[in-house]
Design a protein around this motif. Structure first.
Motif, PDB file in Angstrom:
ATOM      1  N   ASN A   1       0.815  -1.225   0.000  1.00  0.00           N
ATOM      2  CA  ASN A   1       0.000   0.000   0.000  1.00  0.00           C
ATOM      3  C   ASN A   1       0.845   1.271   0.000  1.00  0.00           C
ATOM      4  OD1 ASN A   1      -2.384  -1.598   0.195  1.00  0.00           O
ATOM      5  ND2 ASN A   1      -2.032  -1.787   2.400  1.00  0.00           N
ATOM      6  N   VAL A   2       1.885   1.285  -0.797  1.00  0.00           N
ATOM      7  CA  VAL A   2       2.780   2.443  -0.849  1.00  0.00           C
ATOM      8  C   VAL A   2       2.045   3.641  -1.457  1.00  0.00           C
ATOM      9  CG1 VAL A   2       4.878   3.365  -1.918  1.00  0.00           C
ATOM     10  CG2 VAL A   2       4.872   1.077  -0.912  1.00  0.00           C
ATOM     11  N   GLY A   3       2.106   4.751  -0.744  1.00  0.00           N
ATOM     12  CA  GLY A   3       1.480   5.986  -1.213  1.00  0.00           C
ATOM     13  C   GLY A   3      -0.021   6.027  -1.056  1.00  0.00           C
ATOM     14  N   ALA A   4      -0.612   5.016  -0.442  1.00  0.00           N
ATOM     15  CA  ALA A   4      -2.081   4.921  -0.405  1.00  0.00           C
ATOM     16  C   ALA A   4      -2.717   6.041   0.403  1.00  0.00           C
ATOM     17  CB  ALA A   4      -2.491   3.566   0.178  1.00  0.00           C
ATOM     18  N   ALA A   5      -1.990   6.622   1.359  1.00  0.00           N
ATOM     19  CA  ALA A   5      -2.569   7.678   2.195  1.00  0.00           C
ATOM     20  C   ALA A   5      -2.214   9.077   1.687  1.00  0.00           C
ATOM     21  CB  ALA A   5      -2.105   7.515   3.642  1.00  0.00           C
TER      22      ALA A   5
ATOM     23  N   THR B   1      12.342  18.280  -1.904  1.00  0.00           N
ATOM     24  CA  THR B   1      12.937  17.292  -2.805  1.00  0.00           C
ATOM     25  C   THR B   1      12.173  15.979  -2.672  1.00  0.00           C
ATOM     26  OG1 THR B   1      15.106  18.322  -2.583  1.00  0.00           O
ATOM     27  CG2 THR B   1      15.059  16.048  -3.367  1.00  0.00           C
ATOM     28  N   CYS B   2      11.642  15.488  -3.780  1.00  0.00           N
ATOM     29  CA  CYS B   2      10.845  14.259  -3.789  1.00  0.00           C
ATOM     30  C   CYS B   2      11.511  13.202  -4.664  1.00  0.00           C
ATOM     31  CB  CYS B   2       9.425  14.543  -4.272  1.00  0.00           C
ATOM     32  SG  CYS B   2       8.481  15.620  -3.164  1.00  0.00           S
ATOM     33  N   PHE B   3      11.123  11.949  -4.451  1.00  0.00           N
ATOM     34  CA  PHE B   3      11.873  10.822  -4.997  1.00  0.00           C
ATOM     35  C   PHE B   3      11.360  10.313  -6.337  1.00  0.00           C
ATOM     36  CE2 PHE B   3      14.709   8.504  -1.811  1.00  0.00           C
ATOM     37  CZ  PHE B   3      15.137   9.692  -1.255  1.00  0.00           C
ATOM     38  N   ALA B   4      12.331  10.134  -7.260  1.00  0.00           N
ATOM     39  CA  ALA B   4      12.076   9.361  -8.473  1.00  0.00           C
ATOM     40  C   ALA B   4      12.479   7.911  -8.238  1.00  0.00           C
ATOM     41  CB  ALA B   4      12.828   9.941  -9.659  1.00  0.00           C
ATOM     42  N   THR B   5      13.693   7.683  -7.732  1.00  0.00           N
ATOM     43  CA  THR B   5      14.206   6.322  -7.519  1.00  0.00           C
ATOM     44  C   THR B   5      15.043   6.296  -6.248  1.00  0.00           C
ATOM     45  OG1 THR B   5      14.309   5.996  -9.917  1.00  0.00           O
ATOM     46  CG2 THR B   5      15.500   4.420  -8.549  1.00  0.00           C
TER      47      THR B   5
ATOM     48  N   MET C   1      13.752   1.129  -6.189  1.00  0.00           N
ATOM     49  CA  MET C   1      12.340   1.280  -6.530  1.00  0.00           C
ATOM     50  C   MET C   1      12.089   2.679  -7.088  1.00  0.00           C
ATOM     51  SD  MET C   1      10.999  -1.657  -5.716  1.00  0.00           S
ATOM     52  CE  MET C   1      12.550  -2.320  -6.361  1.00  0.00           C
ATOM     53  N   SER C   2      11.345   2.758  -8.176  1.00  0.00           N
ATOM     54  CA  SER C   2      10.933   4.033  -8.753  1.00  0.00           C
ATOM     55  C   SER C   2       9.495   4.317  -8.356  1.00  0.00           C
ATOM     56  CB  SER C   2      11.081   4.018 -10.275  1.00  0.00           C
ATOM     57  OG  SER C   2      12.442   3.911 -10.652  1.00  0.00           O
ATOM     58  N   TYR C   3       9.189   5.609  -8.247  1.00  0.00           N
ATOM     59  CA  TYR C   3       7.871   6.029  -7.751  1.00  0.00           C
ATOM     60  C   TYR C   3       7.074   6.725  -8.839  1.00  0.00           C
ATOM     61  CZ  TYR C   3      10.138   4.428  -3.651  1.00  0.00           C
ATOM     62  OH  TYR C   3      10.797   3.603  -2.759  1.00  0.00           O
ATOM     63  N   TYR C   4       7.295   6.234 -10.043  1.00  0.00           N
ATOM     64  CA  TYR C   4       6.549   6.647 -11.236  1.00  0.00           C
ATOM     65  C   TYR C   4       6.648   5.487 -12.220  1.00  0.00           C
ATOM     66  CZ  TYR C   4      11.111   7.348 -13.445  1.00  0.00           C
ATOM     67  OH  TYR C   4      12.371   7.148 -13.959  1.00  0.00           O
ATOM     68  N   PRO C   5       5.783   5.402 -13.212  1.00  0.00           N
ATOM     69  CA  PRO C   5       5.880   4.331 -14.217  1.00  0.00           C
ATOM     70  C   PRO C   5       7.162   4.502 -15.033  1.00  0.00           C
ATOM     71  CG  PRO C   5       3.688   5.301 -14.203  1.00  0.00           C
ATOM     72  CD  PRO C   5       4.556   6.199 -13.369  1.00  0.00           C
ATOM     73  N   THR C   6       8.070   3.542 -14.933  1.00  0.00           N
ATOM     74  CA  THR C   6       9.382   3.657 -15.565  1.00  0.00           C
ATOM     75  C   THR C   6       9.604   2.530 -16.561  1.00  0.00           C
ATOM     76  OG1 THR C   6      11.774   3.579 -15.143  1.00  0.00           O
ATOM     77  CG2 THR C   6      10.367   2.438 -13.564  1.00  0.00           C
ATOM     78  N   LYS C   7      10.293   2.856 -17.656  1.00  0.00           N
ATOM     79  CA  LYS C   7      10.687   1.844 -18.628  1.00  0.00           C
ATOM     80  C   LYS C   7      12.134   1.397 -18.421  1.00  0.00           C
ATOM     81  CE  LYS C   7       7.508   3.605 -22.158  1.00  0.00           C
ATOM     82  NZ  LYS C   7       7.386   4.241 -23.501  1.00  0.00           N
TER      83      LYS C   7
ATOM     84  N   PRO D   1       6.487  -2.331  -6.602  1.00  0.00           N
ATOM     85  CA  PRO D   1       5.400  -3.266  -6.943  1.00  0.00           C
ATOM     86  C   PRO D   1       4.087  -2.983  -6.212  1.00  0.00           C
ATOM     87  CG  PRO D   1       7.029  -4.329  -5.521  1.00  0.00           C
ATOM     88  CD  PRO D   1       7.613  -3.020  -5.940  1.00  0.00           C
ATOM     89  N   HIS D   2       4.135  -2.206  -5.141  1.00  0.00           N
ATOM     90  CA  HIS D   2       2.917  -1.932  -4.378  1.00  0.00           C
ATOM     91  C   HIS D   2       2.511  -0.465  -4.451  1.00  0.00           C
ATOM     92  CE1 HIS D   2       3.143  -5.998  -2.929  1.00  0.00           C
ATOM     93  NE2 HIS D   2       4.357  -5.786  -2.446  1.00  0.00           N
ATOM     94  N   LEU D   3       2.944   0.196  -5.526  1.00  0.00           N
ATOM     95  CA  LEU D   3       2.522   1.566  -5.806  1.00  0.00           C
ATOM     96  C   LEU D   3       1.617   1.533  -7.030  1.00  0.00           C
ATOM     97  CD1 LEU D   3       2.829   4.684  -5.331  1.00  0.00           C
ATOM     98  CD2 LEU D   3       4.772   4.602  -6.905  1.00  0.00           C
ATOM     99  N   SER D   4       0.404   2.058  -6.903  1.00  0.00           N
ATOM    100  CA  SER D   4      -0.596   1.919  -7.963  1.00  0.00           C
ATOM    101  C   SER D   4      -0.764   3.161  -8.821  1.00  0.00           C
ATOM    102  CB  SER D   4      -1.951   1.552  -7.345  1.00  0.00           C
ATOM    103  OG  SER D   4      -2.385   2.587  -6.475  1.00  0.00           O
ATOM    104  N   PHE D   5       0.026   4.222  -8.557  1.00  0.00           N
ATOM    105  CA  PHE D   5      -0.131   5.458  -9.327  1.00  0.00           C
ATOM    106  C   PHE D   5       1.217   6.185  -9.356  1.00  0.00           C
ATOM    107  CE2 PHE D   5      -0.631   6.557  -4.960  1.00  0.00           C
ATOM    108  CZ  PHE D   5      -0.271   7.877  -4.789  1.00  0.00           C
ATOM    109  N   ASN D   6       1.257   7.267 -10.127  1.00  0.00           N
ATOM    110  CA  ASN D   6       2.474   8.055 -10.273  1.00  0.00           C
ATOM    111  C   ASN D   6       2.580   9.001  -9.069  1.00  0.00           C
ATOM    112  OD1 ASN D   6       4.548   9.837 -11.035  1.00  0.00           O
ATOM    113  ND2 ASN D   6       4.006   9.706 -13.210  1.00  0.00           N
ATOM    114  N   LEU D   7       3.235   8.533  -8.022  1.00  0.00           N
ATOM    115  CA  LEU D   7       3.318   9.308  -6.785  1.00  0.00           C
ATOM    116  C   LEU D   7       4.130  10.583  -6.979  1.00  0.00           C
ATOM    117  CD1 LEU D   7       2.890   9.676  -3.738  1.00  0.00           C
ATOM    118  CD2 LEU D   7       4.888   8.209  -3.363  1.00  0.00           C
ATOM    119  N   LEU D   8       5.249  10.496  -7.678  1.00  0.00           N
ATOM    120  CA  LEU D   8       6.070  11.684  -7.864  1.00  0.00           C
ATOM    121  C   LEU D   8       5.310  12.764  -8.621  1.00  0.00           C
ATOM    122  CD1 LEU D   8       8.679  13.267  -7.635  1.00  0.00           C
ATOM    123  CD2 LEU D   8       9.586  11.983  -9.586  1.00  0.00           C
TER     124      LEU D   8
END
Length: 666
Positions: free
Chosen positions: A21-25, A44-48, A53-59, A65-72
């Motif tokens: 449930n990363v970022g769920a709150a 300053t906020c995190f990309a990786t 672990m990255s906190y946005y959809p990355t190629k 794995p437990h983040l459901s949206f682009n938190l950054l």
């Protein structure tokens, strides 16, 4: 060049892939309300992160794995709506996900074991990667993706940008091509420096090829003295210095004193944590944070407070309440700190960062801090002419080039303090400076003892121990600083006396503790290193008395009633045609003890903390300020301060202040 803001938060987010449930709150409105209430203007906020672990959809990398949206993206958008800047964090030297997939890219020690933070696969922790492997290509792809995905980010913060003397296959191969011997530790270190420089260049070029104006900072420790070759790869500096995490409260002033001369905007970075980075649920006392932010302003920098976001994405109430207490004060003081530059008349020349010279630099800085002398730190390639006094912080011979530069400085009327063999040139046994005496060999005794001349002591009238070797010196001109007494013998298996070192002989050795001759004050001991290592007041007062005799009426700040734990700073705002005098006071105490905790926590140790901020009353100052002075104002309060002129000096008294006072001198 974009200017840094004054009230930044560095928001760590190193989050295990096993946490759900990363970022769920995360809640946009709550995020905005807490940052606004805390008066934060950059975060300053995190990309990786270090886990990889990255906190946005990355190629390129691996999204948590437990983040459901682009938190950054959500954090950036929420912050931009309320005019808060968002630099973006990318881990560089540590990445556990990459290390798991490519263990061959890890740094390797000369003994064949993994180097860095975690050496064994059975240890929990982060894994160090080598910038000389194909990892650097992969990292540059990740950086490029981050810049393209977040063009509205306000900079790229690259963390753990260090390189050890690695012996991985790629490093062995490149050392062979360069003619370096991997069996030679000096060659391995030289190669590591080349690898690190190449990383900085590649990373900066990657960012600037996509976004030429994007700020970039490489966080890998403070800029080493004289190591300015790669400064073009930085847009600014962030001086990480948590007083409770081994650095102590005198670390930041020393780092800032050098950074002020590098031509880059910079900020100080402390933490909200009780001890070190990465603690959840620990809090620094609010008064400590007030003190630390005030110290950053005194030393000419912007402010940053480190925090670590809970995996839920929810900002901690207590943390932002205590940050707000400090940042509300900072906000009111900014007009008198913006575009301010150091007006210090004294500078320490730091020659290099060998352990011996680090002790000399630190000791000299502590003496000046404790005796309330504003100072900068310069390296041998910087301009000396703007300072009235220089302190050469080395006890070893210096280069002929530096010797010639100092002779020119003295000929122009400058004043110099030099110690031990610092008055000699490399490869030349003759004194190159007019130190007023004759040199001999290094004393065979350690420690020996100094009985100061009456005018060079505050309280110690009998011989006191100097616990590093002196140079045999006889004063011939000027004034002798005192007499050296030898011990009966050095302590060894053949002869010893009492618990530690042997007492001194009743008769003096015939050698002098130094001389004051013209514009040069010479100490035959490495007194700054001695003070750094011992902290003995008699040594500091010996140095300070010599400083005062050398300065005479030129001493920039004279105070009456300010304890040795008080700090002063003098800055200049050219556009406003004013000086701003800072005075800071906080009483530090040691808390905690050495010990251990279960489950892989860092060991316990004594921690230097600030809790009580006690008021000081009726503290008087006399400042050497050239030119006309029209008024003095206590700011931001706006209260007029009465003053009088005594020649070129401005004299005034602060009736009462707590923690930090600023006086604008127009």
């Amino acid at each position: 060049m974009k200017k840094l803001r004054f009230r930044q938060v560095h928001l760590d987010f190193h989050t295990s892939p096993l946490i759900p449930n990363v970022g769920a709150a995360f809640d946009k409105r709550e995020w905005q309300e807490k940052l606004t209430a805390a008066r934060v203007d950059s975060i300053t906020c995190f990309a990786t992160c270090h886990h990889g672990m990255s906190y946005y959809p990355t190629k390129v990398g691996t999204m948590h794995p437990h983040l459901s949206f682009n938190l950054l993206r959500a954090q950036i958008d929420a912050s931009k709506e309320i005019d808060i800047k968002v630099p973006v964090y990318v881990t560089a030297g540590l990445n556990n996900e990459v290390a798991r997939r490519h263990p061959e890219w890890r740094e390797i020690d000369a003994d064949g074991t993994y180097a860095g933070w975690t050496k064994s696969p059975l240890e929990p922790g982060f894994m160090k990667l080598c910038f000389n492997t194909p990892y650097l290509d992969w990292l540059c792809e990740l950086i490029a993706e981050t810049v393209r995905e977040f063009p509205d980010g306000d900079g790229i913060f690259l963390d753990i940008t260090t390189q050890g003397p690695c012996c991985c296959p790629w490093c062995l191969e490149s050392m062979a091509k360069l003619g370096l011997d991997p069996k030679n530790p000096a060659d391995r270190l030289a190669h590591a420096k080349r690898v690190l420089s190449n990383y900085r260049r590649r990373a900066a070029e990657t960012i600037r090829a996509i976004a030429p104006d994007m700020p970039v900072f490489h966080n890998g420790g403070h800029i080493a003295i004289g190591d300015r070759e790669d400064l073009g790869c930085y847009s600014h500096l962030e001086l990480e210095s948590l007083p409770t995490a081994d650095w102590g409260y005198d670390h930041y002033p020393i780092s800032a004193a050098y950074s002020r001369n590098l031509g880059l905007d910079f900020l100080g970075m402390t933490g909200k944590f009780h001890m070190a980075w990465g603690e959840f649920g620990t809090f620094k006392h609010p008064n400590a944070l007030r003190y630390e932010c005030a110290a950053m302003l005194l030393h000419g920098s912007k402010c940053s407070v480190g925090d670590q976001l809970h995996p839920s994405g929810k900002l901690d109430d207590t943390t932002y309440r205590l940050i707000g207490e400090a940042y509300r004060e900072v906000e009111t003081k900014e007009p008198w700190c913006r575009n301010a530059e150091s007006a210090a008349a004294t500078a320490i020349i730091a020659v290099d960062e060998t352990p011996e010279n680090q002790a000399n630099t630190t000791g000299a800085a502590r003496v000046l801090l404790e005796t309330h002398v504003p100072f900068d730190i310069v390296d041998s390639g910087m301009d000396f002419s703007k300072y009235r006094m220089l302190i050469l912080a080395t006890g070893a011979p210096v280069t002929p080039e530096l010797a010639a530069k100092l002779k020119t400085y003295l000929a122009a009327g400058g004043k110099l303090i030099v110690t031990a063999k610092g008055a000699l040139t490399v490869g030349n046994g003759d004194a190159y400076l007019p130190v007023g005496g004759e040199f001999g060999e290094t004393s065979p005794f350690c420690p020996d003892f100094v009985e100061t001349a009456p005018e060079f002591t505050a309280f110690a009238t009998t011989p006191f121990a100097m616990r590093l070797p002196s140079v045999r010196f006889k004063a011939k001109e000027g004034v002798s600083l005192g007499r050296v007494y030898d011990p009966y013998f050095n302590r060894d298996v053949k002869h010893f006396c009492s618990h530690q070192f042997t007492p001194y002989r009743p008769e003096p050795s015939g050698y002098d503790a130094g001389a004051l001759a013209g514009n040069v004050l010479y100490f035959s001991h490495p007194v700054f290193a001695v003070y750094c290592l011992t902290g003995m007041g008699a040594v500091r007062d010996f140095i300070a008395c010599g400083f005062d005799r050398l300065c005479g009426a030129d001493r920039q700040v004279i105070s009456d009633g300010l304890p040795s734990t008080g700090r002063v700073g003098l800055m200049r705002q050219k556009k406003e045609n004013r000086h701003v005098f800072h005075v800071l006071y906080g009483n530090t105490v040691l808390r905690g003890r050495c010990g251990s905790f279960p489950n892989g926590q860092f060991p316990a140790k004594p921690v230097e903390v600030v809790e009580e901020l006690l008021p000081l009353r009726n503290v008087s100052f006399s400042l050497a300020i050239p030119g006309e002075v029209h008024k003095l104002t206590l700011v931001p309060e706006g209260k007029t301060v009465d003053f009088r002129r005594e020649g070129e000096r401005v004299c005034f008294t602060l009736d009462e202040f707590t923690c930090h006072a600023m006086v604008a001198i127009d």
